[in-house]
Design a protein around this motif. Sequence first.
Motif, PDB file in Angstrom:
ATOM      1  N   GLU A   1     -80.222 -17.186 -11.240  1.00  0.00           N
ATOM      2  CA  GLU A   1     -81.129 -17.065 -12.379  1.00  0.00           C
ATOM      3  C   GLU A   1     -80.562 -16.048 -13.363  1.00  0.00           C
ATOM      4  O   GLU A   1     -80.364 -14.884 -13.011  1.00  0.00           O
ATOM      5  N   VAL A   2     -80.299 -16.496 -14.584  1.00  0.00           N
ATOM      6  CA  VAL A   2     -79.744 -15.644 -15.635  1.00  0.00           C
ATOM      7  C   VAL A   2     -80.860 -15.310 -16.613  1.00  0.00           C
ATOM      8  O   VAL A   2     -81.489 -16.207 -17.188  1.00  0.00           O
ATOM      9  N   VAL A   3     -81.129 -14.007 -16.799  1.00  0.00           N
ATOM     10  CA  VAL A   3     -82.166 -13.544 -17.724  1.00  0.00           C
ATOM     11  C   VAL A   3     -81.488 -12.876 -18.917  1.00  0.00           C
ATOM     12  O   VAL A   3     -80.600 -12.042 -18.744  1.00  0.00           O
ATOM     13  N   LYS A   4     -81.930 -13.229 -20.122  1.00  0.00           N
ATOM     14  CA  LYS A   4     -81.335 -12.694 -21.344  1.00  0.00           C
ATOM     15  C   LYS A   4     -82.276 -11.679 -21.983  1.00  0.00           C
ATOM     16  O   LYS A   4     -83.439 -11.537 -21.594  1.00  0.00           O
ATOM     17  N   ALA A   5     -81.744 -10.959 -22.986  1.00  0.00           N
ATOM     18  CA  ALA A   5     -82.483  -9.857 -23.609  1.00  0.00           C
ATOM     19  C   ALA A   5     -83.806 -10.315 -24.207  1.00  0.00           C
ATOM     20  O   ALA A   5     -84.789  -9.566 -24.222  1.00  0.00           O
ATOM     21  N   ALA A   6     -83.850 -11.534 -24.712  1.00  0.00           N
ATOM     22  CA  ALA A   6     -85.078 -12.044 -25.331  1.00  0.00           C
ATOM     23  C   ALA A   6     -86.127 -12.420 -24.289  1.00  0.00           C
ATOM     24  O   ALA A   6     -87.247 -12.799 -24.643  1.00  0.00           O
ATOM     25  N   GLY A   7     -85.783 -12.331 -23.005  1.00  0.00           N
ATOM     26  CA  GLY A   7     -86.726 -12.646 -21.945  1.00  0.00           C
ATOM     27  C   GLY A   7     -86.593 -14.043 -21.402  1.00  0.00           C
ATOM     28  O   GLY A   7     -87.229 -14.380 -20.386  1.00  0.00           O
ATOM     29  N   GLU A   8     -85.784 -14.892 -22.044  1.00  0.00           N
ATOM     30  CA  GLU A   8     -85.610 -16.259 -21.550  1.00  0.00           C
ATOM     31  C   GLU A   8     -84.794 -16.256 -20.261  1.00  0.00           C
ATOM     32  O   GLU A   8     -83.846 -15.487 -20.106  1.00  0.00           O
ATOM     33  N   ALA A   9     -85.174 -17.124 -19.343  1.00  0.00           N
ATOM     34  CA  ALA A   9     -84.492 -17.197 -18.048  1.00  0.00           C
ATOM     35  C   ALA A   9     -84.044 -18.634 -17.800  1.00  0.00           C
ATOM     36  O   ALA A   9     -84.759 -19.594 -18.122  1.00  0.00           O
ATOM     37  N   HIS A  10     -82.851 -18.785 -17.235  1.00  0.00           N
ATOM     38  CA  HIS A  10     -82.298 -20.092 -16.921  1.00  0.00           C
ATOM     39  C   HIS A  10     -81.845 -20.099 -15.465  1.00  0.00           C
ATOM     40  O   HIS A  10     -81.162 -19.170 -15.015  1.00  0.00           O
ATOM     41  N   SER A  11     -82.206 -21.137 -14.735  1.00  0.00           N
ATOM     42  CA  SER A  11     -81.825 -21.261 -13.326  1.00  0.00           C
ATOM     43  C   SER A  11     -80.720 -22.294 -13.170  1.00  0.00           C
ATOM     44  O   SER A  11     -80.732 -23.337 -13.831  1.00  0.00           O
ATOM     45  N   PHE A  12     -79.775 -21.986 -12.289  1.00  0.00           N
ATOM     46  CA  PHE A  12     -78.643 -22.862 -12.034  1.00  0.00           C
ATOM     47  C   PHE A  12     -78.441 -22.976 -10.527  1.00  0.00           C
ATOM     48  O   PHE A  12     -78.973 -22.192  -9.747  1.00  0.00           O
ATOM     49  N   MET A  13     -77.610 -23.946 -10.140  1.00  0.00           N
ATOM     50  CA  MET A  13     -77.284 -24.153  -8.738  1.00  0.00           C
ATOM     51  C   MET A  13     -75.781 -24.373  -8.611  1.00  0.00           C
ATOM     52  O   MET A  13     -75.153 -24.953  -9.497  1.00  0.00           O
ATOM     53  N   ALA A  14     -75.201 -23.889  -7.535  1.00  0.00           N
ATOM     54  CA  ALA A  14     -73.775 -24.103  -7.297  1.00  0.00           C
ATOM     55  C   ALA A  14     -73.555 -24.509  -5.854  1.00  0.00           C
ATOM     56  O   ALA A  14     -74.217 -24.011  -4.944  1.00  0.00           O
ATOM     57  N   LEU A  15     -72.599 -25.410  -5.661  1.00  0.00           N
ATOM     58  CA  LEU A  15     -72.214 -25.855  -4.317  1.00  0.00           C
ATOM     59  C   LEU A  15     -71.129 -24.951  -3.748  1.00  0.00           C
ATOM     60  O   LEU A  15     -71.125 -24.656  -2.551  1.00  0.00           O
ATOM     61  N   ASN A  16     -70.200 -24.506  -4.601  1.00  0.00           N
ATOM     62  CA  ASN A  16     -69.112 -23.639  -4.151  1.00  0.00           C
ATOM     63  C   ASN A  16     -69.331 -22.177  -4.527  1.00  0.00           C
ATOM     64  O   ASN A  16     -69.445 -21.328  -3.658  1.00  0.00           O
ATOM     65  N   GLU A  17     -69.361 -21.891  -5.829  1.00  0.00           N
ATOM     66  CA  GLU A  17     -69.488 -20.502  -6.234  1.00  0.00           C
ATOM     67  C   GLU A  17     -69.982 -20.332  -7.657  1.00  0.00           C
ATOM     68  O   GLU A  17     -69.889 -21.239  -8.485  1.00  0.00           O
ATOM     69  N   PHE A  18     -70.501 -19.133  -7.893  1.00  0.00           N
ATOM     70  CA  PHE A  18     -70.854 -18.641  -9.217  1.00  0.00           C
ATOM     71  C   PHE A  18     -69.993 -17.428  -9.494  1.00  0.00           C
ATOM     72  O   PHE A  18     -69.774 -16.588  -8.615  1.00  0.00           O
ATOM     73  N   THR A  19     -69.471 -17.303 -10.720  1.00  0.00           N
ATOM     74  CA  THR A  19     -68.730 -16.102 -11.091  1.00  0.00           C
ATOM     75  C   THR A  19     -69.176 -15.626 -12.459  1.00  0.00           C
ATOM     76  O   THR A  19     -69.611 -16.419 -13.306  1.00  0.00           O
ATOM     77  N   ILE A  20     -69.065 -14.327 -12.680  1.00  0.00           N
ATOM     78  CA  ILE A  20     -69.271 -13.736 -13.992  1.00  0.00           C
ATOM     79  C   ILE A  20     -68.087 -12.827 -14.286  1.00  0.00           C
ATOM     80  O   ILE A  20     -67.674 -12.033 -13.422  1.00  0.00           O
ATOM     81  N   LYS A  21     -67.527 -12.970 -15.479  1.00  0.00           N
ATOM     82  CA  LYS A  21     -66.390 -12.166 -15.907  1.00  0.00           C
ATOM     83  C   LYS A  21     -66.625 -11.669 -17.330  1.00  0.00           C
ATOM     84  O   LYS A  21     -67.300 -12.324 -18.121  1.00  0.00           O
ATOM     85  N   GLY A  22     -66.049 -10.508 -17.652  1.00  0.00           N
ATOM     86  CA  GLY A  22     -66.090 -10.039 -19.019  1.00  0.00           C
ATOM     87  C   GLY A  22     -65.032 -10.747 -19.847  1.00  0.00           C
ATOM     88  O   GLY A  22     -63.938 -11.021 -19.357  1.00  0.00           O
ATOM     89  N   ILE A  23     -65.355 -11.069 -21.100  1.00  0.00           N
ATOM     90  CA  ILE A  23     -64.398 -11.728 -21.984  1.00  0.00           C
ATOM     91  C   ILE A  23     -63.711 -10.723 -22.896  1.00  0.00           C
ATOM     92  O   ILE A  23     -62.487 -10.705 -23.018  1.00  0.00           O
ATOM     93  N   ASP A  24     -64.499  -9.864 -23.541  1.00  0.00           N
ATOM     94  CA  ASP A  24     -63.947  -8.903 -24.496  1.00  0.00           C
ATOM     95  C   ASP A  24     -63.445  -7.628 -23.829  1.00  0.00           C
ATOM     96  O   ASP A  24     -62.637  -6.901 -24.401  1.00  0.00           O
ATOM     97  N   SER A  25     -63.924  -7.350 -22.637  1.00  0.00           N
ATOM     98  CA  SER A  25     -63.520  -6.145 -21.908  1.00  0.00           C
ATOM     99  C   SER A  25     -63.812  -6.368 -20.436  1.00  0.00           C
ATOM    100  O   SER A  25     -64.301  -7.433 -20.032  1.00  0.00           O
ATOM    101  N   THR A  26     -63.518  -5.375 -19.613  1.00  0.00           N
ATOM    102  CA  THR A  26     -63.829  -5.489 -18.191  1.00  0.00           C
ATOM    103  C   THR A  26     -65.339  -5.545 -17.992  1.00  0.00           C
ATOM    104  O   THR A  26     -66.122  -5.075 -18.825  1.00  0.00           O
ATOM    105  N   LEU A  27     -65.733  -6.130 -16.884  1.00  0.00           N
ATOM    106  CA  LEU A  27     -67.148  -6.207 -16.554  1.00  0.00           C
ATOM    107  C   LEU A  27     -67.594  -4.888 -15.923  1.00  0.00           C
ATOM    108  O   LEU A  27     -66.986  -4.422 -14.951  1.00  0.00           O
ATOM    109  N   VAL A  28     -68.630  -4.288 -16.479  1.00  0.00           N
ATOM    110  CA  VAL A  28     -69.271  -3.124 -15.881  1.00  0.00           C
ATOM    111  C   VAL A  28     -70.697  -3.543 -15.538  1.00  0.00           C
ATOM    112  O   VAL A  28     -71.436  -4.009 -16.415  1.00  0.00           O
ATOM    113  N   ALA A  29     -71.083  -3.413 -14.278  1.00  0.00           N
ATOM    114  CA  ALA A  29     -72.399  -3.897 -13.866  1.00  0.00           C
ATOM    115  C   ALA A  29     -72.915  -3.114 -12.670  1.00  0.00           C
ATOM    116  O   ALA A  29     -72.136  -2.679 -11.818  1.00  0.00           O
ATOM    117  N   GLN A  30     -74.221  -2.931 -12.629  1.00  0.00           N
ATOM    118  CA  GLN A  30     -74.872  -2.374 -11.451  1.00  0.00           C
ATOM    119  C   GLN A  30     -75.218  -3.518 -10.517  1.00  0.00           C
ATOM    120  O   GLN A  30     -75.748  -4.543 -10.943  1.00  0.00           O
TER     121      GLN A  30
END
Length: 270
Positions: A110-139
């Motif tokens: 489930e991906v939640v955005k700043a405006a409060g909208e949420a989108h649910s997805f499903m994966a059989l193998n994997e989900f990944t998140i990467k930074g495009i403009d810089s490295t990913l910093v995340a808690q």
Amino acid sequence: MNYFVVNRGDEESCKLVKEFHLLAAAHGMTESRCEPNFVVSIGGDGTMLQAFHQFRGNLATASFVGIHTGHLGFFADWMPGEISQLITLMNAPPQASKLRLVTYPLVEVEVVKAAGEAHSFMALNEFTIKGIDSTLVAQLNINDEPFETFRGDGICISTPCGSTAYNKSLGGAILHPSLEALQIAEISSINNRVYRTLGSSMILPKHHHCDIYPKSEGRFLITLDHLSFQENQVTSIRCQVSKETIRFARFRPFPFWSRVREAFIGHDFN
């Protein structure tokens, strides 16, 4: 008996699709995109991923079968020369066909955005998140408790089915696909006095969840199996084992660990 075929699109796979249709018609089977009893994938593992996402809404009623024409077939039980045998078993009574339906877990995202909208997805193998403009910093939180602050290229969340894919290249463990779990693996983490991570993959059981809170600004590349898209203004991402599962139709034994050995080790033990 209804079926639908998803194929890789190469010459060999297209030829096998025609053969499958002819033999299926001779057995009284009906091609149906809307309500297939069997979704047949002809190609490699990537083709099965396409079939899964194409028939994401049919998981409760459809069973998946793979015919292998690719390079690595963890999802495929059958070879091109065995189509006639497969179709005969698909149409035989359950006792005669020895049909066994096995269910494997999926990861829900489930991906939640700043405006409060949420989108649910499903994966059989994997989900990944990467930074495009810089490295990913995340808690990263585990079961709503802060666990670590990550900095690096990205984070990979895999299912047991996906543990032999991208997860393995990241140093993650291979899990039997019957286990209801998900695995968290780091993608090129940076460790110093400010950012400290575990440095190894973590396996969470069903009913546990992890939350990713990006702290870095900019765009993110999100992938779900073979699908990818860009997102920005992401405030949180929750990953957990889905309540839904995928069913594979097995008509003969094909042990998972035999597949792993054949794929990565081979037969030569000398």
